[in-house]
Scaffold this active site. Structure first.
Site, PDB file in Angstrom:
ATOM      1  CB  SER A  28      41.598  48.335  40.279  1.00  0.00           C
ATOM      2  OG  SER A  28      40.285  48.282  39.728  1.00  0.00           O
ATOM      3  CE1 TYR A  85      40.768  43.940  43.328  1.00  0.00           C
ATOM      4  CE2 TYR A  85      39.529  45.807  42.459  1.00  0.00           C
ATOM      5  CZ  TYR A  85      40.483  44.826  42.293  1.00  0.00           C
ATOM      6  OH  TYR A  85      41.159  44.720  41.099  1.00  0.00           O
TER       7      TYR A  85
HETATM    8  N1  NAD Z   1      40.930  41.641  35.402  1.00  0.00           N
HETATM    9  C1  NAD Z   1      40.482  42.847  35.708  1.00  0.00           C
HETATM   10  O1  NAD Z   1      39.396  43.259  35.256  1.00  0.00           O
HETATM   11  C2  NAD Z   1      41.299  43.768  36.577  1.00  0.00           C
HETATM   12  C3  NAD Z   1      40.915  45.122  36.639  1.00  0.00           C
HETATM   13  C4  NAD Z   1      41.646  45.990  37.425  1.00  0.00           C
HETATM   14  C5  NAD Z   1      42.730  45.517  38.132  1.00  0.00           C
HETATM   15  N2  NAD Z   1      43.071  44.204  38.061  1.00  0.00           N
HETATM   16  C6  NAD Z   1      44.220  43.769  38.846  1.00  0.00           C
HETATM   17  O2  NAD Z   1      45.153  43.136  38.004  1.00  0.00           O
HETATM   18  C7  NAD Z   1      45.796  42.077  38.700  1.00  0.00           C
HETATM   19  C8  NAD Z   1      45.618  40.767  37.936  1.00  0.00           C
HETATM   20  O3  NAD Z   1      44.233  40.531  37.774  1.00  0.00           O
HETATM   21  P1  NAD Z   1      43.695  39.248  36.998  1.00  0.00           P
HETATM   22  O4  NAD Z   1      42.327  39.595  36.545  1.00  0.00           O
HETATM   23  O5  NAD Z   1      44.692  38.782  36.011  1.00  0.00           O
HETATM   24  O6  NAD Z   1      43.575  38.221  38.236  1.00  0.00           O
HETATM   25  P2  NAD Z   1      43.535  36.604  38.232  1.00  0.00           P
HETATM   26  O7  NAD Z   1      42.725  36.207  39.421  1.00  0.00           O
HETATM   27  O8  NAD Z   1      43.133  36.081  36.899  1.00  0.00           O
HETATM   28  O9  NAD Z   1      45.072  36.219  38.457  1.00  0.00           O
HETATM   29  C9  NAD Z   1      45.718  36.537  39.663  1.00  0.00           C
HETATM   30  C10 NAD Z   1      46.835  35.528  39.895  1.00  0.00           C
HETATM   31  O10 NAD Z   1      47.459  35.897  41.135  1.00  0.00           O
HETATM   32  C11 NAD Z   1      47.671  34.722  41.889  1.00  0.00           C
HETATM   33  N3  NAD Z   1      47.694  35.054  43.309  1.00  0.00           N
HETATM   34  C12 NAD Z   1      46.629  35.280  44.126  1.00  0.00           C
HETATM   35  N4  NAD Z   1      47.047  35.492  45.371  1.00  0.00           N
HETATM   36  C13 NAD Z   1      48.409  35.428  45.341  1.00  0.00           C
HETATM   37  C14 NAD Z   1      49.410  35.540  46.339  1.00  0.00           C
HETATM   38  N5  NAD Z   1      49.075  35.759  47.628  1.00  0.00           N
HETATM   39  N6  NAD Z   1      50.702  35.416  45.975  1.00  0.00           N
HETATM   40  C15 NAD Z   1      51.034  35.176  44.673  1.00  0.00           C
HETATM   41  N7  NAD Z   1      50.128  35.031  43.687  1.00  0.00           N
HETATM   42  C16 NAD Z   1      48.818  35.151  44.030  1.00  0.00           C
HETATM   43  C17 NAD Z   1      46.507  33.811  41.544  1.00  0.00           C
HETATM   44  O11 NAD Z   1      46.809  32.448  41.827  1.00  0.00           O
HETATM   45  C18 NAD Z   1      46.316  34.087  40.053  1.00  0.00           C
HETATM   46  O12 NAD Z   1      47.080  33.211  39.247  1.00  0.00           O
HETATM   47  C19 NAD Z   1      45.198  42.058  40.102  1.00  0.00           C
HETATM   48  O13 NAD Z   1      46.015  42.803  40.982  1.00  0.00           O
HETATM   49  C20 NAD Z   1      43.867  42.740  39.905  1.00  0.00           C
HETATM   50  O14 NAD Z   1      43.367  43.315  41.092  1.00  0.00           O
HETATM   51  C21 NAD Z   1      42.382  43.317  37.307  1.00  0.00           C
END
Ligand code: NAD
Length: 255
Positions: free
Chosen positions: A149, A162
């Site tokens: 991130s 985080y």
């Molecule tokens: N959306 C953003 O703005 C953003 C920005 C930077 C980084 N990220 C990173 O990108 C990745 C995806 O983010 P997102 O926004 O799509 O998140 P999200 O919450 O929409 O989706 C995450 C998915 O992971 C699943 N999950 C959670 N814990 C889990 C586990 N222990 N085992 C297996 N699956 C699990 C959840 O059920 C969910 O379906 C994450 O690692 C997040 O930290 C997101």
């Protein structure tokens, strides 16, 4: 031209953790469109099944496997199911706790919450890569892409656990890249900015505004702004790129 995921030996598999929604689902869709067999490895079994069914309805080769990346036993069981699907090409370590994790200053975070974030976001990618590495090597090499991130690059306030977990993902990326290069496995990280989706709906307006004012590209970031770079990092063209962290955030951070 044959699709990217197809070889003379057959279709190769890409595992995307947390692919039930958000960035993971967009990534799984793109990998499927590129010809890979995709595994939606998801904690929420119903969400994972629904996502995989949706991808199959779009004509893609998708399988749901229930997996908790924080649980070593669950990860081992998932690796066995993946092995049964054929040669493994790639792993996208996307699963993470990103939904409503912010808001507390570092001195207000309790130990249980710290440990929960670290167990999923930092230990999870290591556990999954550890379980799947033998399959990547056995298939002649492959690709690992870790979702970090840009919060870890910028140092966003009220997200210390985080940020620490994503800093660990960046360091782990480098450590794994050093050890796997001569096995034909590359390991890279993508660091997204704040991206539209279910997980960011509850992010305070001032944080969205901070990004809008400080990006070089001020429009909001969408999941499909990330899928191209991940597709590249999964592809043959990226064979000499490893241990890198690529920020995809409209220029919010530049380094
Ligand atoms: N959306 C953003 O703005 C953003 C920005 C930077 C980084 N990220 C990173 O990108 C990745 C995806 O983010 P997102 O926004 O799509 O998140 P999200 O919450 O929409 O989706 C995450 C998915 O992971 C699943 N999950 C959670 N814990 C889990 C586990 N222990 N085992 C297996 N699956 C699990 C959840 O059920 C969910 O379906 C994450 O690692 C997040 O930290 C997101």
């Amino acid at each position: 031209m044959a699709p990217r995921g197809s070889t003379a030996a057959g279709t190769r598999t890409v595992v995307v953790t947390g692919a039930g929604r958000g960035l993971g689902l967009a990534t799984a869709r793109r990998a499927g469109e590129d010809g890979y067999r995709v595994v939606v490895a998801e904690l929420d079994a119903e969400r994972g099944e629904k996502a995989a069914a949706g991808l199959r309805a779009e004509g893609l080769d998708a399988h749901a496997v229930r997996a908790d990346v924080a649980d070593p036993g669950s990860v081992t069981a998932m690796a066995r199911e993946v092995a049964a699907l054929g040669p493994l090409h790639g792993l996208v370590n996307n699963a993470g706790l990103a939904d409503a994790v912010g808001g507390k200053e570092f001195h207000e975070i309790d130990v249980a919450e710290w440990d929960r974030i670290m167990a999923v976001n930092a230990r999870g990618p290591w556990l999954v890569a550890r379980a799947l590495l033998p399959q990547l090597i056995a298939s002649g090499g492959g690709r690992v892409v870790n979702l970090a991130s840009d919060a870890a690059l910028y140092g966003s306030p009220r997200l210390a656990h985080y940020i620490a977990s994503k800093g660990a993902v960046i360091a782990l990326t480098r450590a794994m890249a050093r050890e796997t290069g001569d096995h034909g496995v590359t390991v890279n990280a993508v660091a997204p900015g704040i991206t539209e989706g279910e997980s960011t709906e509850r992010v305070p307006a001032e944080r969205h505004e901070l990004y809008r004012l400080n990006r070089a590209i001020s429009r909001p970031q969408r999941p499909d702004d990330l899928t191209g770079i991940i597709a590249y990092l999964l592809s043959e063209e990226s064979r000499y790129v490893t241990g890198q962290v690529i920020a995809v955030n409209g220029g919010f951070t530049m380094h």
